[in-house]
Design a protein around this motif. Structure first.
Motif, PDB file in Angstrom:
ATOM      1  N   VAL A 477       0.871  -1.176   0.000  1.00  0.00           N
ATOM      2  CA  VAL A 477       0.000   0.000   0.000  1.00  0.00           C
ATOM      3  C   VAL A 477       0.904   1.220   0.000  1.00  0.00           C
ATOM      4  N   PRO A 478       0.964   1.961  -1.108  1.00  0.00           N
ATOM      5  CA  PRO A 478       1.901   3.074  -1.178  1.00  0.00           C
ATOM      6  C   PRO A 478       1.519   4.167  -0.197  1.00  0.00           C
ATOM      7  N   PRO A 479       2.492   4.802   0.395  1.00  0.00           N
ATOM      8  CA  PRO A 479       2.177   5.897   1.308  1.00  0.00           C
ATOM      9  C   PRO A 479       1.601   7.081   0.528  1.00  0.00           C
ATOM     10  N   VAL A 480       0.559   7.697   1.085  1.00  0.00           N
ATOM     11  CA  VAL A 480      -0.002   8.889   0.484  1.00  0.00           C
ATOM     12  C   VAL A 480       0.659  10.095   1.132  1.00  0.00           C
ATOM     13  N   LEU A 481       1.270  10.923   0.331  1.00  0.00           N
ATOM     14  CA  LEU A 481       1.868  12.131   0.882  1.00  0.00           C
ATOM     15  C   LEU A 481       0.767  13.030   1.402  1.00  0.00           C
ATOM     16  N   THR A 482       0.927  13.515   2.585  1.00  0.00           N
ATOM     17  CA  THR A 482      -0.100  14.381   3.163  1.00  0.00           C
ATOM     18  C   THR A 482      -0.117  15.715   2.428  1.00  0.00           C
ATOM     19  N   PRO A 483      -1.257  16.389   2.399  1.00  0.00           N
ATOM     20  CA  PRO A 483      -1.368  17.657   1.679  1.00  0.00           C
ATOM     21  C   PRO A 483      -0.283  18.680   1.999  1.00  0.00           C
ATOM     22  N   PRO A 484       0.186  18.814   3.261  1.00  0.00           N
ATOM     23  CA  PRO A 484       1.209  19.844   3.514  1.00  0.00           C
ATOM     24  C   PRO A 484       2.452  19.743   2.639  1.00  0.00           C
ATOM     25  N   SER A 485       2.741  18.548   2.122  1.00  0.00           N
ATOM     26  CA  SER A 485       3.933  18.420   1.271  1.00  0.00           C
ATOM     27  C   SER A 485       3.788  19.201  -0.022  1.00  0.00           C
ATOM     28  N   LYS A 488       3.848  24.539  -0.424  1.00  0.00           N
ATOM     29  CA  LYS A 488       4.712  25.568  -0.996  1.00  0.00           C
ATOM     30  C   LYS A 488       4.486  25.691  -2.494  1.00  0.00           C
ATOM     31  N   GLU A 489       4.420  24.558  -3.172  1.00  0.00           N
ATOM     32  CA  GLU A 489       4.204  24.567  -4.617  1.00  0.00           C
ATOM     33  C   GLU A 489       2.830  25.144  -4.947  1.00  0.00           C
ATOM     34  N   LEU A 490       1.811  24.753  -4.169  1.00  0.00           N
ATOM     35  CA  LEU A 490       0.467  25.254  -4.405  1.00  0.00           C
ATOM     36  C   LEU A 490       0.384  26.756  -4.163  1.00  0.00           C
ATOM     37  N   ALA A 491       1.022  27.232  -3.100  1.00  0.00           N
ATOM     38  CA  ALA A 491       1.017  28.667  -2.808  1.00  0.00           C
ATOM     39  C   ALA A 491       1.673  29.456  -3.927  1.00  0.00           C
ATOM     40  N   SER A 492       2.769  28.950  -4.444  1.00  0.00           N
ATOM     41  CA  SER A 492       3.458  29.639  -5.531  1.00  0.00           C
ATOM     42  C   SER A 492       2.596  29.690  -6.787  1.00  0.00           C
ATOM     43  N   GLU A 493       1.916  28.583  -7.077  1.00  0.00           N
ATOM     44  CA  GLU A 493       1.057  28.529  -8.258  1.00  0.00           C
ATOM     45  C   GLU A 493      -0.113  29.513  -8.125  1.00  0.00           C
ATOM     46  N   VAL A 535      -8.336  16.724  -3.227  1.00  0.00           N
ATOM     47  CA  VAL A 535      -7.628  15.985  -4.277  1.00  0.00           C
ATOM     48  C   VAL A 535      -6.532  16.853  -4.892  1.00  0.00           C
ATOM     49  N   SER A 536      -6.788  18.151  -5.022  1.00  0.00           N
ATOM     50  CA  SER A 536      -5.816  19.027  -5.688  1.00  0.00           C
ATOM     51  C   SER A 536      -4.560  19.226  -4.845  1.00  0.00           C
ATOM     52  N   TYR A 537      -4.597  18.852  -3.561  1.00  0.00           N
ATOM     53  CA  TYR A 537      -3.422  18.957  -2.702  1.00  0.00           C
ATOM     54  C   TYR A 537      -2.473  17.769  -2.892  1.00  0.00           C
ATOM     55  N   LEU A 538      -2.958  16.711  -3.531  1.00  0.00           N
ATOM     56  CA  LEU A 538      -2.156  15.497  -3.676  1.00  0.00           C
ATOM     57  C   LEU A 538      -1.396  15.495  -4.999  1.00  0.00           C
ATOM     58  N   ARG A 539      -0.272  14.775  -5.016  1.00  0.00           N
ATOM     59  CA  ARG A 539       0.444  14.565  -6.263  1.00  0.00           C
ATOM     60  C   ARG A 539      -0.406  13.689  -7.184  1.00  0.00           C
ATOM     61  N   PRO A 540      -0.294  13.852  -8.501  1.00  0.00           N
ATOM     62  CA  PRO A 540      -1.124  13.059  -9.419  1.00  0.00           C
ATOM     63  C   PRO A 540      -1.054  11.561  -9.151  1.00  0.00           C
ATOM     64  N   GLU A 541       0.134  11.051  -8.830  1.00  0.00           N
ATOM     65  CA  GLU A 541       0.254   9.601  -8.615  1.00  0.00           C
ATOM     66  C   GLU A 541      -0.393   9.132  -7.320  1.00  0.00           C
ATOM     67  N   ASP A 542      -0.731  10.065  -6.421  1.00  0.00           N
ATOM     68  CA  ASP A 542      -1.348   9.681  -5.154  1.00  0.00           C
ATOM     69  C   ASP A 542      -2.857   9.915  -5.130  1.00  0.00           C
ATOM     70  N   ARG A 543      -3.404  10.365  -6.236  1.00  0.00           N
ATOM     71  CA  ARG A 543      -4.838  10.636  -6.271  1.00  0.00           C
ATOM     72  C   ARG A 543      -5.629   9.349  -6.493  1.00  0.00           C
ATOM     73  N   SER A 548      -8.067  10.210 -11.655  1.00  0.00           N
ATOM     74  CA  SER A 548      -6.839  10.025 -12.429  1.00  0.00           C
ATOM     75  C   SER A 548      -7.139  10.091 -13.919  1.00  0.00           C
ATOM     76  N   GLY A 549      -6.103  10.107 -14.720  1.00  0.00           N
ATOM     77  CA  GLY A 549      -6.250  10.232 -16.161  1.00  0.00           C
ATOM     78  C   GLY A 549      -5.906  11.635 -16.612  1.00  0.00           C
ATOM     79  N   PRO A 550      -5.625  11.814 -17.907  1.00  0.00           N
ATOM     80  CA  PRO A 550      -5.168  13.118 -18.418  1.00  0.00           C
ATOM     81  C   PRO A 550      -6.133  14.261 -18.128  1.00  0.00           C
ATOM     82  N   TYR A 551      -7.437  14.038 -18.335  1.00  0.00           N
ATOM     83  CA  TYR A 551      -8.402  15.123 -18.124  1.00  0.00           C
ATOM     84  C   TYR A 551      -8.384  15.585 -16.677  1.00  0.00           C
ATOM     85  N   PHE A 552      -8.474  14.639 -15.736  1.00  0.00           N
ATOM     86  CA  PHE A 552      -8.531  15.002 -14.320  1.00  0.00           C
ATOM     87  C   PHE A 552      -7.191  15.525 -13.818  1.00  0.00           C
ATOM     88  N   GLU A 553      -6.095  15.011 -14.370  1.00  0.00           N
ATOM     89  CA  GLU A 553      -4.790  15.525 -13.959  1.00  0.00           C
ATOM     90  C   GLU A 553      -4.671  17.003 -14.314  1.00  0.00           C
TER      91      GLU A 553
END
Length: 807
Positions: A477-485, A488-493, A535-543, A548-553
């Motif tokens: 079961v892959p670890p899901v990175l918590t939103p705080p990770s 910084k990237e989200l704030a900059s965007e 969902v938008s706080y997570l990396r695409p691979e952790d959603r 998932s998929g190109p449209y939702f990414e």
């Protein structure tokens, strides 16, 4: 006087009587009145009209509801007798509404016979019907049938009356007279089954026909047709306004550990007319009023909600506030409400969902006002509100935050969670992003098939009765990175998006922007406060797989945040004028996000999203129709129906983006961006309609443009449906004396009256291409153009100037 005439005349009041009791008592009496067995009549050839609505009671029984304060507010017609029948006729005034009705009623006009109808009203329906009964001669009363009908139908009449209890009480208390009242009829049609008809002069579209439906456990009101009544279309009547305005909100809120929200709202009320005593406020149905005060003295209030009324009001509940004496026009009065309820729900792992984000306190929807808020909440959580921070601190087991919004905004939001925070400044703007420390259980990633590692395990082998050590694959079961990770990237965007859009549209209403997560797959952009899907706080691979998929990414990574940032202008600085125009704010916000996407990732990224939007518009519903054909974009909330629940989002957001994109291509970038900036400046803190938008856009069309007023464009893409398939056939002939391009554009897949101006681009070996505009028709349209230089290629709309399918 004829002896049977006198008692009936007592039932024909010129106006409703002034109610001396409390509003609550009046509402109870209205709700429980029921049918009056002594006022049952055998009727024949009785008819009445509500402007475009015509009713004919050919033969049957008509029984009235019991009078409350001298007025009867309900009636029941039953045609289950020999030759019993009734009929309703409706002729929608516009082509689009006739098309809409034909999809549900199988006819562009409603001509339905029925034998059962329950009517609820606050207008002159009772007076009109009784007058006809009198004029027909001695009434044929039937108290015996009245007893039977009362026993069988009293509960149904009471339930439908309760659906409009607040409105019935309001119309009685305001003494506005029959012309301001409404009429509702629930019919059982011979062919169409159960459906509703509403005539309400207070609505923007006074006539509504449809039915309550359910799909997947969700209730909808499926609108068959909705339009302005005749007197409103010819402007001999106008829908009344609220009759007052609200300003200077002061909100004191306390969120208890059990998530009960207690709110005291103080606001300044200023009547726009004298003599008014009753005022209508909006509030979430999750909140209940505990007390109300006007000018420091206790005031009467009335609150109740029902499914049917809630669906017609888009989910809001209504509060009536009744003053002890008439208020004066232009004078300011202090109003205070004390309310309590649960609008915050736990999603697990200290992640919370705020269900009522714009109506958790009593308000007048979409009115601009200033706010001051002091909010107490459990000390182990974080709470965010927009505005300038005045103070914050801890008192016992609670924290508090005190903020002030001095720029008038449309509403006040808040959010709650166990947050990590990252702040940054970009020029004059400050962005503060909050993220949950954990993800809600619904977002935890499931095991991934095929992702295994070898592990040593002790297993018991029953054949040998021995314990052996074997190597077995174990799923990871892959670890899901918590939103705080991602903070910084989200704030900059978000800061970059804010800076980019401010450069196009001017400063936002508030220079600080707070961003916070909300469980779900959506976002919302409030003044100074964004709600972003977790969902938008997570990396695409952790959603999760559903996201998932190109449209939702692209949606979660590149569009959603910028879309909600754009609402600082489209929806908060500029608002929409009524339900038919709400699409404008979503379309402008979404295309603004696409402009930012184009800046970051190039024009190919924009083209790819628009191509996906076109594909989704052409997707087919379970009934075999394309999503785009569900209805014109101006239907707004009507597009959210049980037949196609996804149509609203696809048409409003995605076709809306195409409409804005097509205008951009017609104008050119310089004119297009100048037009958007002018809209923000001209309609700041005011409402924009589709017609005003058309007029504003037409002023920025290049000289010599076909359809310079954009009437054809708006008729086809805004007020109608249709996504044409276009085919170009062309030939190039000529020589030293000159060259001629001839061609033919064929249109299919749309109604015969659909027409669009389409650019045909003639390209040369050197120099700029020439553009020849062709107006499509139901028949193929031929064209020709002459040139001195030899053309090398003829292309149909290479820049996607129109939303179409090119064959």
């Amino acid at each position: 006087m004829v002896r049977w005439l006198a008692p009936l005349l007592l039932l024909l009041p010129a106006a409703q009587c002034a109610w001396e009791g409390t509003a609550a008592d009046l509402a109870v009496q209205i709700r429980t009145a029921g049918l009056d067995r002594d006022e049952c009549y055998r009727v024949r050839d009785v008819s009445f009209a509500k402007e475009d609505l015509r009713f004919y009671l050919t033969e049957g029984y008509l029984v009235f509801g019991k009078a409350v304060d001298g007025y009867r507010r309900s009636a029941l017609f039953v045609g289950e007798v020999e030759a019993g029948d009734a009929e309703v006729l409706v002729f929608p005034p516009t082509r689009s509404e006739r098309l809409a009705l034909s999809r549900s009623a199988k006819s562009p006009n409603l001509n339905e016979h029925f034998k059962l109808a329950v009517m609820v009203f606050s207008d002159d329906t009772c007076e009109v019907l009784l007058k006809q009964i009198l004029e027909a001669g001695e009434p044929r009363k039937s108290p015996e049938m009245g007893v039977l009908l009362e026993q069988e139908w009293n509960g149904t009449v009471a339930n439908l009356t309760a659906s409009f209890e607040i409105r019935l009480a309001e119309d009685a208390l305001t003494e506005a007279g029959p012309s301001a009242g409404f009429f509702f009829c629930a019919l059982r049609g011979d062919q169409l089954g159960n459906f509703d008809i509403l005539f309400d002069p207070r609505r923007e579209e006074q006539i509504v026909i449809g039915r309550v439906a359910e799909r997947g456990g969700v209730a909808y009101f499926d609108t068959w047709t909705s339009f302005e009544a005749r007197s409103f279309r010819n402007q001999s009547r106008r829908a009344p306004g609220a009759g007052f305005r609200l300003s200077n909100y002061r909100v004191a809120a306390r969120l208890e550990p059990d998530l009960t929200l207690k709110v005291t709202t103080r606001v300044t009320l200023t009547p726009s007319e004298s003599g008014r005593r009753v005022f209508e406020f909006s509030l979430s149905s999750r909140m209940r009023v505990a007390a109300a005060y006007l000018a420091g003295a206790p005031a009467e209030y009335l609150q109740r909600e029902s499914l049917r009324e809630s669906l017609l009001r888009d989910g809001d509940s209504t509060i009536l506030l009744r003053a002890s004496s008439p208020l004066e026009r232009g004078r300011s009065y202090e109003v205070e409400f004390q309310t309590e309820g649960i609008v915050v729900q736990s999603s697990g792992n200290n992640v919370y969902f705020v269900g009522a984000r714009d109506n958790w306190y009593p308000n007048l929807p979409l009115e601009f006002a200033t706010y001051e808020v002091r909010f107490y909440y459990p000390a182990d959580l974080n709470l965010v509100v927009p505005g300038d921070l005045v103070d914050e601190g801890v008192e016992g087991d609670f924290r508090f935050i005190h903020a002030r919004i001095q720029t008038p905004v449309r509403f006040l939001g808040f959010n709650l969670g166990d947050y990590e925070t990252f702040s940054m400044s970009r020029g004059p703007y400050r962005v503060e992003v909050h993220g949950n420390k954990q993800v809600e259980p619904a977002l935890r990633a499931p095991p991934r098939p095929g992702a295994t590692v070898p592990m040593l395990r002790r297993l018991y082998d029953p054949a040998t009765r021995r314990t052996v050590i074997v190597t077995v694959p174990v799923e990871i079961v892959p670890p899901v990175l918590t939103p705080p990770s991602q903070l910084k990237e989200l704030a900059s965007e978000i800061a970059s998006a804010l800076e980019f859009l401010a450069g196009r549209f001017g400063p936002p209403p508030l220079r600080s922007l707070t961003v916070s997560p909300i469980p779900g797959t959506f976002g919302q952009g409030f003044p100074g406060l964004l709600y972003l899907s977790t969902v938008s706080y997570l990396r695409p691979e952790d959603r999760p797989a559903a996201a998932s998929g190109p449209y939702f990414e692209t949606f979660y990574s590149d569009i959603l945040a910028a879309h909600e940032v754009a609402h600082q202008w489209w929806g908060n600085a500029v608002s929409s004028q009524g339900p038919q125009n709400t699409w404008l704010m979503e379309a402008l916000a979404n295309y603004s996000a696409l402009l930012y996407l184009e800046k970051r990732r190039g024009v190919k990224a924009l083209d790819s999203v628009l191509a996906e939007y076109r594909k989704r518009l052409l997707s087919v519903t379970s009934e075999g129709r394309t999503i785009e054909s569900t209805g014109p974009i101006v239907w707004g909330g009507r597009l959210l129906s049980s037949q196609a629940p996804q149509a609203w989002q696809t048409i409003v957001y995605e076709k809306g983006s195409w409409i804005i994109h097509m205008l951009r291509r017609r104008m050119g970038d310089d004119r297009f961006f100048a037009m958007l900036a002018e809209l923000v400046k001209r309609y700041n803190r005011s409402a924009l309609s589709a017609e005003q938008f058309r007029l504003a856009a037409s002023k920025y069309m290049p000289p010599g443009s076909p359809d310079p007023g954009l009437e054809t464009f708006f008729q086809n893409y805004v007020y109608s449906t249709g996504l044409p398939a276009l085919r170009l056939q062309s030939s190039i002939r000529g020589g030293a004396s000159g060259w001629t391009v001839t061609g033919k554009v064929t249109q299919s897949g749309v109604d015969e009256d659909f027409s669009a101006w389409v650019p045909v681009e003639i390209q040369f070996k050197t120099g700029r291409p020439a553009v020849h505009w062709v107006r499509t028709d139901s028949d193929p349209v031929e064209f020709s153009a002459s040139f001195k230089q030899q053309p090398v290629k003829v292309v149909l709309d290479p820049s996607d100037t129109i939303l179409a399918v090119k064959r």
